[in-house]
Design a protein around this motif. Structure first.
Motif, PDB file in Angstrom:
ATOM      1  N   HIS A  29      17.770  -4.885   8.179  1.00 56.80           N
ATOM      2  CA  HIS A  29      17.260  -4.538   6.866  1.00 56.80           C
ATOM      3  C   HIS A  29      15.885  -3.766   6.971  1.00 56.80           C
ATOM      4  O   HIS A  29      14.866  -4.267   7.866  1.00 56.80           O
ATOM      5  CB  HIS A  29      16.765  -6.024   6.351  1.00 56.80           C
ATOM      6  N   ALA A  30      15.834  -2.525   6.318  1.00 61.06           N
ATOM      7  CA  ALA A  30      14.505  -1.972   6.474  1.00 61.06           C
ATOM      8  C   ALA A  30      13.801  -2.033   4.833  1.00 61.06           C
ATOM      9  O   ALA A  30      14.304  -2.075   4.009  1.00 61.06           O
ATOM     10  CB  ALA A  30      14.918  -0.493   6.804  1.00 61.06           C
ATOM     11  N   LEU A  31      12.591  -2.267   5.348  1.00 62.27           N
ATOM     12  CA  LEU A  31      11.440  -2.300   4.024  1.00 62.27           C
ATOM     13  C   LEU A  31      10.754  -1.081   4.096  1.00 62.27           C
ATOM     14  O   LEU A  31      10.045  -0.840   5.043  1.00 62.27           O
ATOM     15  CB  LEU A  31      10.801  -3.641   4.206  1.00 62.27           C
ATOM     16  N   ILE A  32      10.774  -0.210   2.969  1.00 69.95           N
ATOM     17  CA  ILE A  32       9.723   1.095   2.817  1.00 69.95           C
ATOM     18  C   ILE A  32       8.705   0.600   1.922  1.00 69.95           C
ATOM     19  O   ILE A  32       9.087   0.369   0.581  1.00 69.95           O
ATOM     20  CB  ILE A  32      10.534   2.012   2.430  1.00 69.95           C
ATOM     21  N   ILE A  33       7.515   0.661   2.290  1.00 72.39           N
ATOM     22  CA  ILE A  33       6.417   0.533   1.409  1.00 72.39           C
ATOM     23  C   ILE A  33       5.657   1.939   1.195  1.00 72.39           C
ATOM     24  O   ILE A  33       4.958   2.343   2.132  1.00 72.39           O
ATOM     25  CB  ILE A  33       5.392  -0.658   2.203  1.00 72.39           C
ATOM     26  N   ALA A  34       5.922   2.201  -0.054  1.00 72.12           N
ATOM     27  CA  ALA A  34       5.497   3.596  -0.360  1.00 72.12           C
ATOM     28  C   ALA A  34       5.304   3.890  -1.821  1.00 72.12           C
ATOM     29  O   ALA A  34       5.612   3.048  -2.658  1.00 72.12           O
ATOM     30  CB  ALA A  34       6.661   4.713   0.300  1.00 72.12           C
ATOM     31  N   GLY A  35       4.787   5.021  -2.010  1.00 72.66           N
ATOM     32  CA  GLY A  35       4.601   5.732  -3.285  1.00 72.66           C
ATOM     33  C   GLY A  35       3.385   5.501  -4.055  1.00 72.66           C
ATOM     34  O   GLY A  35       2.732   4.318  -3.925  1.00 72.66           O
ATOM     35  N   SER A  36       3.323   6.314  -5.068  1.00 78.66           N
ATOM     36  CA  SER A  36       1.946   5.904  -6.008  1.00 78.66           C
ATOM     37  C   SER A  36       2.428   6.876  -7.055  1.00 78.66           C
ATOM     38  O   SER A  36       3.338   7.484  -7.122  1.00 78.66           O
ATOM     39  CB  SER A  36       0.437   6.262  -5.493  1.00 78.66           C
ATOM     40  N   TYR A  37       1.622   6.810  -8.357  1.00 76.34           N
ATOM     41  CA  TYR A  37       1.996   7.594  -9.428  1.00 76.34           C
ATOM     42  C   TYR A  37       1.983   9.030  -9.074  1.00 76.34           C
ATOM     43  O   TYR A  37       1.051   9.646  -8.502  1.00 76.34           O
ATOM     44  CB  TYR A  37       1.019   7.458 -10.664  1.00 76.34           C
ATOM     45  N   GLY A  38       3.110   9.700  -9.523  1.00 79.67           N
ATOM     46  CA  GLY A  38       3.348  11.063  -8.967  1.00 79.67           C
ATOM     47  C   GLY A  38       4.002  11.286  -7.617  1.00 79.67           C
ATOM     48  O   GLY A  38       4.362  12.610  -7.344  1.00 79.67           O
ATOM     49  N   LYS A  39       4.062  10.095  -6.925  1.00 78.55           N
ATOM     50  CA  LYS A  39       4.441  10.345  -5.570  1.00 78.55           C
ATOM     51  C   LYS A  39       5.714   9.523  -5.313  1.00 78.55           C
ATOM     52  O   LYS A  39       5.639   8.674  -4.183  1.00 78.55           O
ATOM     53  CB  LYS A  39       3.380  10.261  -4.617  1.00 78.55           C
ATOM     54  N   GLU A  84       0.496  -3.806  -9.712  1.00 77.53           N
ATOM     55  CA  GLU A  84      -0.273  -2.668 -10.312  1.00 77.53           C
ATOM     56  C   GLU A  84       0.810  -1.671 -10.946  1.00 77.53           C
ATOM     57  O   GLU A  84       1.986  -1.505 -10.174  1.00 77.53           O
ATOM     58  CB  GLU A  84      -1.108  -2.082  -9.338  1.00 77.53           C
ATOM     59  N   VAL A  85       0.442  -0.822 -11.854  1.00 81.68           N
ATOM     60  CA  VAL A  85       1.436   0.016 -12.255  1.00 81.68           C
ATOM     61  C   VAL A  85       1.371   1.353 -11.440  1.00 81.68           C
ATOM     62  O   VAL A  85       2.573   1.924 -11.302  1.00 81.68           O
ATOM     63  CB  VAL A  85       0.980   0.435 -13.811  1.00 81.68           C
ATOM     64  N   LYS A  86       0.096   1.837 -11.202  1.00 82.69           N
ATOM     65  CA  LYS A  86       0.020   3.180 -10.478  1.00 82.69           C
ATOM     66  C   LYS A  86      -0.200   3.203  -8.869  1.00 82.69           C
ATOM     67  O   LYS A  86       0.029   4.317  -8.310  1.00 82.69           O
ATOM     68  CB  LYS A  86      -0.874   3.890 -10.979  1.00 82.69           C
ATOM     69  N   CYS A  87      -0.460   1.830  -8.422  1.00 81.86           N
ATOM     70  CA  CYS A  87      -0.385   2.105  -6.736  1.00 81.86           C
ATOM     71  C   CYS A  87      -0.352   0.682  -6.401  1.00 81.86           C
ATOM     72  O   CYS A  87      -0.192  -0.337  -7.213  1.00 81.86           O
ATOM     73  CB  CYS A  87      -1.980   2.457  -6.631  1.00 81.86           C
ATOM     74  N   ILE A  88      -0.226   0.652  -4.955  1.00 81.11           N
ATOM     75  CA  ILE A  88       0.085  -0.805  -4.352  1.00 81.11           C
ATOM     76  C   ILE A  88      -1.170  -1.361  -4.309  1.00 81.11           C
ATOM     77  O   ILE A  88      -2.033  -0.832  -3.710  1.00 81.11           O
ATOM     78  CB  ILE A  88       0.819  -0.347  -3.039  1.00 81.11           C
ATOM     79  N   GLY A 103       3.343   3.840   4.130  1.00 77.41           N
ATOM     80  CA  GLY A 103       2.492   5.057   4.068  1.00 77.41           C
ATOM     81  C   GLY A 103       2.981   6.211   3.064  1.00 77.41           C
ATOM     82  O   GLY A 103       2.248   6.900   2.490  1.00 77.41           O
ATOM     83  N   PRO A 104       4.136   6.869   3.074  1.00 79.17           N
ATOM     84  CA  PRO A 104       4.721   8.064   2.265  1.00 79.17           C
ATOM     85  C   PRO A 104       4.127   7.880   1.077  1.00 79.17           C
ATOM     86  O   PRO A 104       4.408   6.909   0.371  1.00 79.17           O
ATOM     87  CB  PRO A 104       6.110   8.091   2.498  1.00 79.17           C
ATOM     88  N   GLY A 105       3.407   8.897   0.633  1.00 72.31           N
ATOM     89  CA  GLY A 105       2.985   8.786  -0.935  1.00 72.31           C
ATOM     90  C   GLY A 105       2.131   7.552  -1.608  1.00 72.31           C
ATOM     91  O   GLY A 105       2.051   7.495  -2.500  1.00 72.31           O
TER      92      GLY A 105
END
Ligand SMILES: NC(=O)C1=CN([C@@H]2O[C@H](COP(=O)(O)OP(=O)(O)OC[C@H]3O[C@@H](n4cnc5c(N)ncnc54)[C@H](OP(=O)(O)O)[C@@H]3O)[C@@H](O)[C@H]2O)[C@@H](O)CC1
Ligand SMILES: Nc1ncnc2c1ncn2[C@@H]1O[C@H](COP(=O)(O)OP(=O)(O)O)[C@@H](O)[C@H]1O
Ligand SMILES: [Mg+2]
Length: 284
Positions: A29-39, A84-88, A103-105
């Motif tokens: 099981h892989a967990l991807i912690i990533a992304g923000s508004y626009g990314k 949070e809506v836009k970021c972690i 990390g990505p985005g």
């Protein structure tokens, strides 16, 4: 320095074919912690790449604004959202993944930096750190000592420079990266053409890949691929080496169809299967 070229023969020594009786619960099981508004796209690419590299389950931890985007674009991926809506801003989850890619985005908001710091203080799960995870570490170098042994870092040249400082020659780049790997006991995937994987004094040089990979999101895909292999219980060094090799191979396979210009990060994901098949044919 020990120099090792990574070709198909070296990969076949490390590659573990899929067991006939495996099931998704033991396939990792892989967990991807990533992304923000626009990314949020970075999180989608990374999570999809993780699934297509063979782990049984993938969860994406993303800011609230990415919920529908990830659910709709990759229904096979499970989603956890930040408050949070836009970021972690607060990395907490009840699942127990075998590996985490972060990390990505992700962006570098102060709230995200604090959440990342908290996370590093308690995390005991195998980890791949990319993009903004690396940029945050560069701004907070004392946090590097929180990283577990053999954590995998995947910097492109600019991210590497932010971590280790400028270099004048290639020789200096290698000696500084080796020293950094040894100081913190980390595996450094030094992305480039070609990519080198550095594990203390050992430098592995990849033999696949081409300039088609110079396209947005190709590093985000690599993070998902390496995280997936880690989740499938490959040793960190093997996950890094096999991930980089297969990632490059997808571009070599696709090139006759796409040319350099029209190859995009999704084409890496599309060709992961064919890249794996070159290994299966050779194990028969
Ligand atoms: N769809 C999405 O959601 C996407 C989201 N993404 C996310 O965006 C965030 C920012 O990531 P990023 O890498 O674009 O920004 P940043 O760290 O400032 O580096 C850029 C500078 O680095 C350099 N450089 C890079 N490669 C180099 C090389 N091979 N060789 C030499 N130099 C090289 C080059 O510097 P220059 O040469 O111009 O001085 C360039 O200007 C990150 O979280 C990422 O995951 C992206 O993945 C895109 C798709
Ligand atoms: N000219 C090139 N030849 C071979 N590989 C390349 C080339 N340019 C980029 N790559 C590969 O593409 C990936 C780019 O990663 P990165 O810069 O993090 O992209 P992004 O952040 O947009 O996802 C790395 O794996 C790198 O080795
Ligand atoms: Mg990147």
């Amino acid at each position: 320095m020990i120099f090792i070229k990574i070709d198909q023969k070296a990969i076949l020594k490390r590659y573990k074919p899929i067991d006939k009786f495996t099931h998704k619960g033991i396939q990792g099981h892989a967990l991807i912690i990533a992304g923000s508004y626009g990314k949020i796209g970075a999180a989608c690419l990374s999570a999809k790449a993780a699934l297509k590299t063979g782990c049984g389950l993938v969860t994406a931890f993303i800011p609230e604004c990415g919920y529908e985007i990830v659910q709709a674009s990759i229904p096979e991926v499970m989603v956890l959202t930040d408050v949070e809506v836009k970021c972690i801003s607060n990395i907490t989850f009840e699942i127990i993944p075998e590996a985490i890619g972060i990390g990505p985005g992700m962006g570098q908001e102060l709230a995200t930096q604090n959440a990342f710091h908290q996370f590093l203080q308690t995390n005991a799960i195998h980890l791949v750190i990319d993009a903004d995870g690396l940029n945050i570490l560069s701004q907070n170098k004392s946090w590097l000592s929180l990283l577990k042994s053999k954590t995998i870092l995947t910097p492109h040249p600019k991210e590497l420079e932010r971590l280790i400082g400028k270099w004048k020659t290639d020789e200096e780049k290698f000696s500084k990266t080796i020293a950094f790997s040894k100081k913190y006991n980390l595996i450094i995937v030094m992305k480039g053409a070609p990519t080198h994987i550095i594990d203390a004094e050992t430098v592995y040089e990849n033999s696949t890949g081409n300039a088609a990979l110079a396209t947005a999101g190709s590093g985000d895909v690599l993070t998902g691929m390496i995280t997936s292999l880690l989740a499938q219980s490959y040793d960190a060094i093997d996950a890094a080496i096999i991930g980089v090799y297969l990632h490059g191979l997808t571009a070599d396979i696709a090139l006759p169809e796409t040319g350099f210009q029209s190859f995009i990060a999704s084409d890496i994901i599309k060709n992961i299967g064919k890249a794996f098949l070159t290994l299966e044919i050779n194990t028969k």
